[in-house]
Write an enzyme that holds these catalytic residues in place. Structure first.
Site, PDB file in Angstrom:
ATOM      1  N   GLY A 157      41.902   8.375 -20.716  1.00 41.94           N
ATOM      2  CA  GLY A 157      41.724   6.981 -20.308  1.00 41.94           C
ATOM      3  C   GLY A 157      42.628   6.678 -19.394  1.00 41.94           C
ATOM      4  CB  CYS A 158      44.442   3.636 -18.377  1.00 42.77           C
ATOM      5  SG  CYS A 158      45.624   3.028 -17.039  1.00 42.77           S
ATOM      6  CG  PHE A 159      46.146   7.279 -13.695  1.00 39.45           C
ATOM      7  CD1 PHE A 159      46.630   5.844 -13.765  1.00 39.45           C
ATOM      8  CD2 PHE A 159      45.308   7.491 -12.925  1.00 39.45           C
ATOM      9  CE1 PHE A 159      46.195   4.958 -12.741  1.00 39.45           C
ATOM     10  CE2 PHE A 159      45.053   6.797 -11.922  1.00 39.45           C
ATOM     11  CZ  PHE A 159      45.577   5.636 -11.502  1.00 39.45           C
ATOM     12  CD1 TRP A 160      48.793   3.402 -14.242  1.00 35.48           C
ATOM     13  CD2 TRP A 160      48.530   1.372 -15.395  1.00 35.48           C
ATOM     14  NE1 TRP A 160      48.576   2.420 -13.354  1.00 35.48           N
ATOM     15  CE2 TRP A 160      48.351   1.198 -13.930  1.00 35.48           C
ATOM     16  CE3 TRP A 160      48.309   0.103 -16.163  1.00 35.48           C
ATOM     17  CZ2 TRP A 160      47.900   0.012 -13.349  1.00 35.48           C
ATOM     18  CZ3 TRP A 160      47.689  -0.882 -15.587  1.00 35.48           C
ATOM     19  CH2 TRP A 160      47.689  -0.873 -14.029  1.00 35.48           C
TER      20      TRP A 160
END
Length: 174
Positions: A9-12
């Site tokens: 998903g979002c790398f954050w």
């Protein structure tokens, strides 16, 4: 020192947890798995580059086993949903693992088998050879550490951190 390139998903989200993990020496957000030679956040988000948002997690195996890094990966996202994580939808958010060696490929496949029992649906995580890793823009590096009050961090990342603390507290820095 070993480095895994993982997309969940979002790398954050992955960045935030692995930054707090014992034995992890660096986490770099980036893009891989696509055809664009010069991807950036906006082109990747368009869904036309084929790239996934990923993190390159470097760690010391004498401090944290590779299996723990991978089991954390499967606990921190839903590997059974194709091309999405929660509200983040698109191929750039696919569950993915990119290997450089046959040994890594085997570790990844074993991790999928080991973690499948935790999920009611089949794991759809892509396992592919790492083509080129493109470092994401500076804005995306250490995002949670720089913006913990941001809405996405509060609503999406904080629950993942809480889950990591619940199940992997022995592996997290205070």
């Amino acid at each position: 020192m070993k480095t895994f390139v993982l997309g969940g998903g979002c790398f954050w989200c992955l960045d935030a947890v692995y930054q707090k993990t014992k034995g992890v020496t660096s986490v770099i957000s980036g893009y891989t798995g696509g055809h664009d030679r010069h991807p950036d956040y906006y082109s990747v988000c368009s869904g036309t580059t084929g790239h996934a948002e990923v993190v390159a997690v470097s760690f010391e195996e004498d401090v944290i086993p590779a299996e723990v890094i991978l089991d954390m990966f499967f606990a921190l996202h839903d590997p059974t949903t194709l091309n999405r994580q929660g509200y983040d939808v698109g191929t750039q958010y696919r569950s993915s693992m990119f290997y450089e060696t046959t040994e890594e490929k085997i570790l990844f496949e074993e991790a999928i088998e080991r973690n499948q029992a935790l999920w009611a649906h089949p794991i759809v995580t892509e396992v592919s050879r790492l083509p080129v890793f493109h470092v994401a823009e500076d804005f995306h590096q250490d995002y949670y550490a720089k913006h913990p009050e941001q809405g996405y961090c509060q609503v999406i990342i904080n629950p993942k951190l809480a889950k990591a603390r619940k199940y992997y507290s022995a592996w997290l820095n205070a």
